[in-house]
Design an enzyme around this catalytic site. Structure first.
Site, PDB file in Angstrom:
ATOM      1  N   GLU A 209      47.185  51.732  43.740  1.00  0.00           N
ATOM      2  CA  GLU A 209      47.148  51.404  45.179  1.00  0.00           C
ATOM      3  C   GLU A 209      45.712  51.081  45.629  1.00  0.00           C
ATOM      4  O   GLU A 209      45.267  51.468  46.703  1.00  0.00           O
ATOM      5  CB  GLU A 209      47.806  52.515  45.999  1.00  0.00           C
ATOM      6  CG  GLU A 209      49.263  52.673  45.577  1.00  0.00           C
ATOM      7  CD  GLU A 209      50.175  53.265  46.620  1.00  0.00           C
ATOM      8  OE1 GLU A 209      49.850  53.215  47.815  1.00  0.00           O
ATOM      9  OE2 GLU A 209      51.248  53.747  46.211  1.00  0.00           O
TER      10      GLU A 209
HETATM   11  C1  LIG Z   1      50.627  54.451  36.281  1.00  0.00           C
HETATM   12  C2  LIG Z   1      50.511  53.243  37.155  1.00  0.00           C
HETATM   13  C3  LIG Z   1      51.434  53.031  38.168  1.00  0.00           C
HETATM   14  C4  LIG Z   1      51.354  51.886  38.980  1.00  0.00           C
HETATM   15  N1  LIG Z   1      52.328  51.644  39.904  1.00  0.00           N
HETATM   16  C5  LIG Z   1      52.358  50.440  40.544  1.00  0.00           C
HETATM   17  C6  LIG Z   1      53.474  50.072  41.366  1.00  0.00           C
HETATM   18  O1  LIG Z   1      54.414  50.833  41.559  1.00  0.00           O
HETATM   19  N2  LIG Z   1      53.478  48.824  41.909  1.00  0.00           N
HETATM   20  C7  LIG Z   1      52.465  47.938  41.719  1.00  0.00           C
HETATM   21  O2  LIG Z   1      52.538  46.827  42.243  1.00  0.00           O
HETATM   22  N3  LIG Z   1      51.394  48.261  40.945  1.00  0.00           N
HETATM   23  C8  LIG Z   1      51.327  49.483  40.357  1.00  0.00           C
HETATM   24  N4  LIG Z   1      50.253  49.808  39.546  1.00  0.00           N
HETATM   25  C9  LIG Z   1      49.180  48.829  39.334  1.00  0.00           C
HETATM   26  C10 LIG Z   1      47.853  49.231  39.951  1.00  0.00           C
HETATM   27  O3  LIG Z   1      47.922  49.144  41.346  1.00  0.00           O
HETATM   28  C11 LIG Z   1      46.770  48.357  39.323  1.00  0.00           C
HETATM   29  O4  LIG Z   1      46.602  48.776  37.983  1.00  0.00           O
HETATM   30  C12 LIG Z   1      45.463  48.424  40.082  1.00  0.00           C
HETATM   31  O5  LIG Z   1      45.578  47.814  41.340  1.00  0.00           O
HETATM   32  C13 LIG Z   1      44.310  47.780  39.314  1.00  0.00           C
HETATM   33  O6  LIG Z   1      44.651  46.514  38.864  1.00  0.00           O
HETATM   34  P1  LIG Z   1      44.384  46.097  37.327  1.00  0.00           P
HETATM   35  O7  LIG Z   1      44.983  47.176  36.479  1.00  0.00           O
HETATM   36  O8  LIG Z   1      44.833  44.726  37.123  1.00  0.00           O
HETATM   37  O9  LIG Z   1      42.832  46.212  37.149  1.00  0.00           O
HETATM   38  P2  LIG Z   1      41.778  45.028  37.456  1.00  0.00           P
HETATM   39  O10 LIG Z   1      42.054  44.440  38.780  1.00  0.00           O
HETATM   40  O11 LIG Z   1      41.727  44.134  36.288  1.00  0.00           O
HETATM   41  O12 LIG Z   1      40.431  45.866  37.541  1.00  0.00           O
HETATM   42  C14 LIG Z   1      39.692  46.268  36.387  1.00  0.00           C
HETATM   43  C15 LIG Z   1      38.394  46.916  36.873  1.00  0.00           C
HETATM   44  O13 LIG Z   1      37.611  45.948  37.581  1.00  0.00           O
HETATM   45  C16 LIG Z   1      37.299  46.445  38.883  1.00  0.00           C
HETATM   46  N5  LIG Z   1      37.285  45.336  39.837  1.00  0.00           N
HETATM   47  C17 LIG Z   1      38.186  44.331  39.978  1.00  0.00           C
HETATM   48  N6  LIG Z   1      37.826  43.521  40.985  1.00  0.00           N
HETATM   49  C18 LIG Z   1      36.674  44.014  41.495  1.00  0.00           C
HETATM   50  C19 LIG Z   1      35.798  43.623  42.545  1.00  0.00           C
HETATM   51  N7  LIG Z   1      36.055  42.562  43.307  1.00  0.00           N
HETATM   52  N8  LIG Z   1      34.704  44.371  42.769  1.00  0.00           N
HETATM   53  C20 LIG Z   1      34.431  45.469  42.035  1.00  0.00           C
HETATM   54  N9  LIG Z   1      35.213  45.889  41.029  1.00  0.00           N
HETATM   55  C21 LIG Z   1      36.326  45.183  40.764  1.00  0.00           C
HETATM   56  C22 LIG Z   1      38.413  47.440  39.197  1.00  0.00           C
HETATM   57  O14 LIG Z   1      38.017  48.360  40.204  1.00  0.00           O
HETATM   58  C23 LIG Z   1      38.623  48.079  37.839  1.00  0.00           C
HETATM   59  O15 LIG Z   1      37.678  49.088  37.632  1.00  0.00           O
HETATM   60  C24 LIG Z   1      50.288  50.978  38.784  1.00  0.00           C
HETATM   61  C25 LIG Z   1      49.340  51.207  37.768  1.00  0.00           C
HETATM   62  C26 LIG Z   1      49.454  52.308  36.951  1.00  0.00           C
HETATM   63  C27 LIG Z   1      48.442  52.485  35.841  1.00  0.00           C
END
Ligand SMILES: Cc1cc2nc3c(=O)[nH]c(=O)nc-3n(C[C@H](O)[C@H](O)[C@H](O)COP(=O)(O)OP(=O)(O)OC[C@H]3O[C@@H](n4cnc5c(N)ncnc54)[C@H](O)[C@@H]3O)c2cc1C
Length: 380
Positions: free
Chosen positions: A363
């Site tokens: 989130e």
């Molecule tokens: C157990 C679990 C349950 C989940 N449940 C749901 C759900 O029910 N529904 C749903 O839709 N999603 C869900 N998610 C997804 C979750 O919301 C995402 O994993 C999260 O938003 C991060 O996205 P990403 O994994 O693609 O990481 P990325 O966006 O690839 O980020 C990787 C890293 O880069 C950093 N980063 C990225 N952009 C920037 C920026 N502009 N500035 C600084 N740092 C940045 C991030 O903070 C992170 O440290 C879930 C994830 C998990 C692991």
């Protein structure tokens, strides 16, 4: 300023505390090991009204305020963050989203069952290439007159296999960018809708996280939430409230780990005295307690903002950021206070430490919360 909880809030808090102690604690290590979904426990939480806490009673909800919801999330999360994320997604993302923005027909058909916990829901925004950058939606919902054709993959979806109703965000009009995104309601069993394998996770292991695959799924137009192009706004508005729930989850994890560490520090002896008598342990407890209390104030304030019709984008983001960082820090210190016993499952703090980590990620990661907060303060 009045910090006292109402009689009703205290009753709800006590009910959640009793339920967590009496029903969630038993078998938690085994459920976590086996990644077993807490089916029976979810049924009981439905009976207690925890699955549609803020929904109007006319749709089968408990009609309570956000603060009551936060109190329940905190108590459940002290013991079992896997169960509390199921509660959080169903309440904040699915029920709230439908009640705030759904049509009357959608509320009748779906919300009434979701709010009573007869079925649970999932919120599907994240994709392999759209996590923090949620505008990069690759899933498409192409307009075919009286229906949409949905294609694409969502990942990391909480309640992925156990839900019956899925709120899916998808791109209808690429030219319009984020203004061309829609949110549609998809039912389990619709032709072309497949559920991918379950993720093998570090923490919140008994929650049920899956990828979802849509292959030419026909979704009736009446399943679109709000006006054409409202989908991205829907997702952002819903997540703003969702963050308060996850902030409360983080607060609960921190408080649960602290309570265990406090108790242990008064029992375990080293160098002829209880370890709490060593100042470095006592000072750790002082820091943990202070940070938890600060996190609690931020979380309750965000809930209060929501209940009082104030904008809660900033207070919710600050609560989520601070509570998540506190959860990770406090759970790690709780393991340290337990010494070797902190490293094994029987003492529960290692699970809380693993569970704490997710609150910094989902989130909106901690970095994304800082973007929300800095944009808000720089705007003036
Ligand atoms: C157990 C679990 C349950 C989940 N449940 C749901 C759900 O029910 N529904 C749903 O839709 N999603 C869900 N998610 C997804 C979750 O919301 C995402 O994993 C999260 O938003 C991060 O996205 P990403 O994994 O693609 O990481 P990325 O966006 O690839 O980020 C990787 C890293 O880069 C950093 N980063 C990225 N952009 C920037 C920026 N502009 N500035 C600084 N740092 C940045 C991030 O903070 C992170 O440290 C879930 C994830 C998990 C692991």
């Amino acid at each position: 300023m009045d910090f006292t909880l109402t009689e009703e809030q205290l009753m709800v808090q006590q009910a959640a505390r009793d339920f967590a102690q009496n029903e969630l604690l038993a078998g938690i290590i085994e459920r976590d090991d086996a990644q077993q979904f807490p089916t029976e426990q979810v049924k009981k939480m439905a009976e207690l009204g925890f699955l549609g806490m803020m929904v109007d009673s006319k749709y089968g909800g408990s009609g309570l305020d956000t603060l009551s919801y936060v109190l329940v999330m905190e108590e459940l999360s002290k013991i079992d963050a896997s169960s509390s994320v199921i509660v959080s997604v169903n309440n904040s993302l699915v029920c709230w989203g439908l009640e705030a923005f759904g049509s009357e027909a959608q509320k009748e058909k779906y919300l009434t069952k979701l709010a009573t916990g007869e079925i649970i829901g999932a919120f599907c925004l994240s994709e392999p290439e759209a996590g923090s950058d949620a505008t990069s939606q690759k899933t498409t919902a192409l307009d075919k007159g009286d229906h949409y054709i949905l294609n694409g993959t969502k990942n990391w979806i909480t309640n992925g296999n156990s839900a019956e109703v899925y709120l899916v965000i998808a791109q209808t009009d690429i030219e319009k960018g984020h203004k061309g995104i829609n949110a549609v309601i998809v039912e389990k069993g619709m032709e072309g809708f497949e559920i991918g394998p379950k993720e093998n996770k570090m923490g919140i292991r008994s929650s049920d996280t899956h990828s979802l695959i849509f292959n030419d799924v026909k979704v009736p137009k009446e399943n679109r939430i709000g006006e054409d192009g409202f989908g991205f706004k829907f997702a952002m508005k819903t997540l703003a409230g969702g963050r308060i729930g996850i902030a409360a989850q983080a607060l609960g994890i921190a408080a649960g780990a602290y309570e265990l560490a406090l108790k242990y520090s008064k029992e375990r002896k080293a160098f002829g005295t209880e370890i709490a008598n060593h100042q470095s342990v006592a000072f750790k407890l002082a820091d943990m307690h202070t940070k938890i209390q600060a996190a609690r104030h931020l979380v309750y304030k965000a809930a209060w903002d929501k209940d009082n019709g104030n904008n809660y984008d900033l207070s919710g983001a600050m609560a989520k950021l601070y509570a998540a960082e506190t959860a990770m820090e406090v759970a790690t210190e709780a393991v340290q206070i337990h010494g070797g016993n902190g490293f094994v499952k029987e003492y529960h703090v290692e699970r809380l430490m693993r569970d704490a980590k997710i609150t910094q990620i989902y989130e909106g990661t901690s970095e994304i919360q800082k973007i929300v907060i800095s944009r808000s303060i720089l705007k003036g």
